[in-house]
Design a protein around this motif. Sequence first.
Motif, PDB file in Angstrom:
ATOM      1  N   ARG A  97     -17.246 -71.020 -12.398  1.00 45.56           N
ATOM      2  CA  ARG A  97     -17.101 -72.252 -13.171  1.00 45.56           C
ATOM      3  C   ARG A  97     -17.116 -71.977 -14.671  1.00 45.56           C
ATOM      4  NH1 ARG A  97     -20.359 -74.209  -8.860  1.00 45.56           N
ATOM      5  NH2 ARG A  97     -22.269 -73.761 -10.035  1.00 45.56           N
ATOM      6  N   ARG A  98     -17.973 -71.052 -15.098  1.00 41.56           N
ATOM      7  CA  ARG A  98     -17.984 -70.696 -16.521  1.00 41.56           C
ATOM      8  C   ARG A  98     -16.673 -70.060 -16.932  1.00 41.56           C
ATOM      9  NH1 ARG A  98     -23.359 -68.827 -15.676  1.00 41.56           N
ATOM     10  NH2 ARG A  98     -22.607 -66.689 -15.608  1.00 41.56           N
ATOM     11  N   ALA A  99     -16.145 -69.194 -16.089  1.00 47.68           N
ATOM     12  CA  ALA A  99     -14.868 -68.564 -16.414  1.00 47.68           C
ATOM     13  C   ALA A  99     -13.736 -69.581 -16.444  1.00 47.68           C
ATOM     14  CB  ALA A  99     -14.561 -67.458 -15.396  1.00 47.68           C
ATOM     15  N   ALA A 100     -13.743 -70.539 -15.511  1.00 46.44           N
ATOM     16  CA  ALA A 100     -12.717 -71.587 -15.508  1.00 46.44           C
ATOM     17  C   ALA A 100     -12.812 -72.449 -16.764  1.00 46.44           C
ATOM     18  CB  ALA A 100     -12.850 -72.446 -14.258  1.00 46.44           C
ATOM     19  N   ASP A 101     -14.027 -72.815 -17.145  1.00 46.80           N
ATOM     20  CA  ASP A 101     -14.199 -73.575 -18.389  1.00 46.80           C
ATOM     21  C   ASP A 101     -13.748 -72.764 -19.592  1.00 46.80           C
ATOM     22  OD1 ASP A 101     -15.228 -75.653 -16.914  1.00 46.80           O
ATOM     23  OD2 ASP A 101     -17.322 -75.084 -17.240  1.00 46.80           O
ATOM     24  N   GLY A 102     -14.005 -71.455 -19.552  1.00 48.63           N
ATOM     25  CA  GLY A 102     -13.555 -70.594 -20.649  1.00 48.63           C
ATOM     26  C   GLY A 102     -12.040 -70.522 -20.736  1.00 48.63           C
ATOM     27  N   ALA A 134     -12.728 -67.279 -27.991  1.00 46.39           N
ATOM     28  CA  ALA A 134     -12.561 -68.733 -27.974  1.00 46.39           C
ATOM     29  C   ALA A 134     -13.897 -69.475 -27.976  1.00 46.39           C
ATOM     30  CB  ALA A 134     -11.752 -69.148 -26.745  1.00 46.39           C
ATOM     31  N   GLY A 135     -15.001 -68.750 -27.883  1.00 43.89           N
ATOM     32  CA  GLY A 135     -16.323 -69.375 -27.893  1.00 43.89           C
ATOM     33  C   GLY A 135     -16.854 -69.738 -26.525  1.00 43.89           C
ATOM     34  N   ALA A 136     -16.243 -69.209 -25.472  1.00 50.45           N
ATOM     35  CA  ALA A 136     -16.696 -69.515 -24.122  1.00 50.45           C
ATOM     36  C   ALA A 136     -17.917 -68.675 -23.766  1.00 50.45           C
ATOM     37  CB  ALA A 136     -15.571 -69.257 -23.112  1.00 50.45           C
ATOM     38  N   ILE A 137     -18.740 -69.205 -22.872  1.00 55.48           N
ATOM     39  CA  ILE A 137     -19.928 -68.509 -22.394  1.00 55.48           C
ATOM     40  C   ILE A 137     -19.540 -67.733 -21.146  1.00 55.48           C
ATOM     41  CG2 ILE A 137     -22.300 -68.759 -21.583  1.00 55.48           C
ATOM     42  CD1 ILE A 137     -22.372 -71.449 -23.044  1.00 55.48           C
ATOM     43  N   VAL A 138     -19.446 -66.438 -21.250  1.00 53.51           N
ATOM     44  CA  VAL A 138     -19.058 -65.597 -20.118  1.00 53.51           C
ATOM     45  C   VAL A 138     -20.036 -64.440 -20.008  1.00 53.51           C
ATOM     46  CG1 VAL A 138     -16.616 -66.184 -20.247  1.00 53.51           C
ATOM     47  CG2 VAL A 138     -17.483 -64.265 -21.576  1.00 53.51           C
ATOM     48  N   THR A 139     -19.985 -63.769 -18.848  1.00 54.69           N
ATOM     49  CA  THR A 139     -20.804 -62.578 -18.668  1.00 54.69           C
ATOM     50  C   THR A 139     -20.198 -61.426 -19.450  1.00 54.69           C
ATOM     51  OG1 THR A 139     -19.552 -62.104 -16.661  1.00 54.69           O
ATOM     52  CG2 THR A 139     -21.602 -63.307 -16.399  1.00 54.69           C
ATOM     53  N   ALA A 150     -11.658 -68.284 -10.479  1.00 56.37           N
ATOM     54  CA  ALA A 150     -11.622 -69.232 -11.597  1.00 56.37           C
ATOM     55  C   ALA A 150     -10.223 -69.816 -11.775  1.00 56.37           C
ATOM     56  CB  ALA A 150     -12.091 -68.542 -12.876  1.00 56.37           C
ATOM     57  N   GLN A 151      -9.201 -68.983 -11.631  1.00 58.70           N
ATOM     58  CA  GLN A 151      -7.829 -69.484 -11.740  1.00 58.70           C
ATOM     59  C   GLN A 151      -7.524 -70.482 -10.633  1.00 58.70           C
ATOM     60  OE1 GLN A 151      -5.900 -65.676 -11.656  1.00 58.70           O
ATOM     61  NE2 GLN A 151      -5.791 -65.505 -13.898  1.00 58.70           N
ATOM     62  N   GLN A 152      -7.956 -70.189  -9.411  1.00 54.38           N
ATOM     63  CA  GLN A 152      -7.747 -71.129  -8.310  1.00 54.38           C
ATOM     64  C   GLN A 152      -8.569 -72.397  -8.520  1.00 54.38           C
ATOM     65  OE1 GLN A 152      -5.543 -70.951  -6.091  1.00 54.38           O
ATOM     66  NE2 GLN A 152      -6.134 -72.575  -4.658  1.00 54.38           N
ATOM     67  N   PHE A 153      -9.745 -72.264  -9.089  1.00 55.07           N
ATOM     68  CA  PHE A 153     -10.603 -73.405  -9.401  1.00 55.07           C
ATOM     69  C   PHE A 153      -9.876 -74.368 -10.342  1.00 55.07           C
ATOM     70  CE2 PHE A 153     -13.874 -75.601 -11.813  1.00 55.07           C
ATOM     71  CZ  PHE A 153     -14.807 -75.948 -10.842  1.00 55.07           C
ATOM     72  N   ARG A 154      -9.221 -73.822 -11.367  1.00 57.55           N
ATOM     73  CA  ARG A 154      -8.482 -74.658 -12.309  1.00 57.55           C
ATOM     74  C   ARG A 154      -7.303 -75.347 -11.631  1.00 57.55           C
ATOM     75  NH1 ARG A 154      -5.758 -72.345 -16.065  1.00 57.55           N
ATOM     76  NH2 ARG A 154      -5.995 -74.000 -17.627  1.00 57.55           N
ATOM     77  N   VAL A 155      -6.591 -74.611 -10.786  1.00 55.91           N
ATOM     78  CA  VAL A 155      -5.425 -75.182 -10.102  1.00 55.91           C
ATOM     79  C   VAL A 155      -5.844 -76.332  -9.190  1.00 55.91           C
ATOM     80  CG1 VAL A 155      -3.612 -74.710  -8.422  1.00 55.91           C
ATOM     81  CG2 VAL A 155      -4.067 -73.072 -10.254  1.00 55.91           C
ATOM     82  N   LEU A 156      -6.886 -76.115  -8.395  1.00 58.58           N
ATOM     83  CA  LEU A 156      -7.334 -77.152  -7.467  1.00 58.58           C
ATOM     84  C   LEU A 156      -7.860 -78.372  -8.209  1.00 58.58           C
ATOM     85  CD1 LEU A 156      -9.148 -75.000  -4.750  1.00 58.58           C
ATOM     86  CD2 LEU A 156      -6.909 -76.101  -4.592  1.00 58.58           C
ATOM     87  N   ASN A 157      -8.609 -78.147  -9.284  1.00 58.94           N
ATOM     88  CA  ASN A 157      -9.119 -79.282 -10.053  1.00 58.94           C
ATOM     89  C   ASN A 157      -7.994 -80.083 -10.683  1.00 58.94           C
ATOM     90  OD1 ASN A 157     -11.860 -79.622  -9.805  1.00 58.94           O
ATOM     91  ND2 ASN A 157     -12.378 -78.115 -11.354  1.00 58.94           N
ATOM     92  N   THR A 447     -34.049 -73.865 -22.254  1.00 60.68           N
ATOM     93  CA  THR A 447     -33.585 -73.817 -23.640  1.00 60.68           C
ATOM     94  C   THR A 447     -32.642 -72.639 -23.816  1.00 60.68           C
ATOM     95  OG1 THR A 447     -35.647 -74.802 -24.436  1.00 60.68           O
ATOM     96  CG2 THR A 447     -34.264 -73.659 -26.046  1.00 60.68           C
ATOM     97  N   GLY A 448     -31.474 -72.908 -24.366  1.00 60.93           N
ATOM     98  CA  GLY A 448     -30.496 -71.846 -24.577  1.00 60.93           C
ATOM     99  C   GLY A 448     -29.222 -72.123 -23.809  1.00 60.93           C
ATOM    100  N   ASP A 449     -28.412 -71.092 -23.640  1.00 60.42           N
ATOM    101  CA  ASP A 449     -27.093 -71.242 -23.027  1.00 60.42           C
ATOM    102  C   ASP A 449     -27.051 -70.752 -21.580  1.00 60.42           C
ATOM    103  OD1 ASP A 449     -26.078 -72.239 -25.391  1.00 60.42           O
ATOM    104  OD2 ASP A 449     -25.577 -70.240 -26.160  1.00 60.42           O
ATOM    105  N   SER A 450     -28.181 -70.590 -20.931  1.00 61.52           N
ATOM    106  CA  SER A 450     -28.180 -70.091 -19.560  1.00 61.52           C
ATOM    107  C   SER A 450     -27.618 -71.149 -18.618  1.00 61.52           C
ATOM    108  CB  SER A 450     -29.604 -69.718 -19.123  1.00 61.52           C
ATOM    109  OG  SER A 450     -30.451 -70.843 -19.189  1.00 61.52           O
ATOM    110  N   ASP A 451     -26.893 -70.703 -17.601  1.00 53.57           N
ATOM    111  CA  ASP A 451     -26.293 -71.606 -16.636  1.00 53.57           C
ATOM    112  C   ASP A 451     -27.370 -72.116 -15.683  1.00 53.57           C
ATOM    113  OD1 ASP A 451     -23.486 -72.447 -15.462  1.00 53.57           O
ATOM    114  OD2 ASP A 451     -24.774 -71.930 -13.776  1.00 53.57           O
ATOM    115  N   PHE A 452     -27.133 -73.333 -15.141  1.00 49.97           N
ATOM    116  CA  PHE A 452     -28.126 -73.937 -14.266  1.00 49.97           C
ATOM    117  C   PHE A 452     -28.273 -73.193 -12.946  1.00 49.97           C
ATOM    118  CE2 PHE A 452     -27.401 -77.788 -16.904  1.00 49.97           C
ATOM    119  CZ  PHE A 452     -28.716 -77.974 -17.277  1.00 49.97           C
ATOM    120  N   ALA A 453     -27.345 -72.323 -12.617  1.00 50.04           N
ATOM    121  CA  ALA A 453     -27.459 -71.538 -11.386  1.00 50.04           C
ATOM    122  C   ALA A 453     -28.043 -70.156 -11.631  1.00 50.04           C
ATOM    123  CB  ALA A 453     -26.094 -71.407 -10.721  1.00 50.04           C
ATOM    124  N   SER A 454     -28.415 -69.847 -12.858  1.00 55.65           N
ATOM    125  CA  SER A 454     -28.999 -68.549 -13.173  1.00 55.65           C
ATOM    126  C   SER A 454     -30.476 -68.545 -12.784  1.00 55.65           C
ATOM    127  CB  SER A 454     -28.851 -68.251 -14.663  1.00 55.65           C
ATOM    128  OG  SER A 454     -29.569 -69.202 -15.427  1.00 55.65           O
TER     129      SER A 454
END
Length: 490
Positions: A97-102, A134-139, A150-157, A447-454
Amino acid sequence: MPLLWLFLLVLAIAAGAFVLARARVMAQAGQDRRTLHSLPIYYGSNAAMKSAIPALLVLVLWLLAQPFYVNNAVSDMIPESAIADSSSRGLILAEVRRAADGLDLAVSTGGMTENEARNTRADISDVTARLSDAGAIVTSQITQPVLRAAQQFRVLNSAGYQIMSAVVLLIAAAGALWGFKETKPDFRARNVVEQGVRALLIAAASIAILTTLGIVLSLVFNTIEFFRLYPASDFFFGTSWAPSFSGRGGSSDLGILPLLWGTFYISIVALVVAVPIGLFAAIYLSEYASSRVRAFAKPMLEVLAGIPTIVYGLFALLTVGPLLVQVFGDDGLGWMQAGTAVMTAGLVMGIMLIPFVSSLSDDIINAVPQSMRDGSYGLGATQSETIRQVVIPAALPGIVGAILLAASRAIGETMIVVLGAGAAARLSLNPFDAMTTVTAKIVSQLTGDSDFASPEALVAFALGMTLFVITLGLNVLALYIVRKYREQYE
């Protein structure tokens, strides 16, 4: 199509249906309202409701169901070999999801074209660099399975939103046509509209229940995900809190007992301050104060309940803490090393809880029948004896309930603890030591930019679930005591 525009289009179709249906029924009645079963506004409202409500209901259900479908479809693309031992499928999906948002962010900012974002053979290092630019939060490095998912996630959405827009608009148009065809002078539009309004009121009343259910389910699912990574026994019975997360997993010392001890210790100090002052204030206002004094004192006392907790936190940090250091610190008794301590947070939290205890206790004492007081006076008791031996025992169940509600409020407090009690997780009996609570650690973990699934965020959900169960138990106990014993004095 953006959701806002879709919503406005549905409202526009409903408004058009309202105007057309109203005009049609008036034309059929020859502009004579006396021949109509209902007022013209009901015919228009019927068409508008049948246009807007089904369409908006489908919109909401679609928005709730689409993430589940997309996540399941994307999850099947990730092989088990791409999931590390210290990770889980939920964490990998969070990276997807982070990669798709990025990718969406990079396309919108011009960092890459849409074709480049959909290229399944793109260079992983180049994609990671572009997303970071681009300012995205990625690993640190996106893997090939994550990129493809992530690419398939974008297509399906994207496809889902397009289909949703078409379906919702078709339903709105069909509902408008349905309501328009029903528009006849003998149609019982008022009855239909009133039934629809009743259904809307029931739905509005159900929102609170559904919201509570959603909160509980989100806590439960994320807590279960956390306990898949870390043992529950170490979490609930550990005596040290020193988490250290690295990568997708790995930690040490995640015992909640020091946090629970700090939570209960500070709450006990707060109740020791709030209960006597609040109860005595309630007795004075209900039994001794004149109507003129009560009209002034009660609102002034309840002003404390309207002060933001961040203001109380600043008061603890800047005023109460330094004052206690002067009295109990090195210049005084030498017991206190710093202004942040259990005593600091407890005193200020107790001040905050005074209106909760006093207001509820005052209402409960006033609910005691006057006949019980008159009977006591008739037997020769004084006013103070009547209060001690008649009024307080009669109101005691309600007072206990008010205290328990104040305790649950104290347990859930955050800002006063963050600013007044410190951040040390320890098991200590010294009220002048710095300690922390469950709520304070939830804030620090999220607090911070950590993902809710981390793992850093999942432990916060486990803490929140524990706190939720405790406060829910206190609230249920308070309501049980009040309801069980109130009937004896009514």
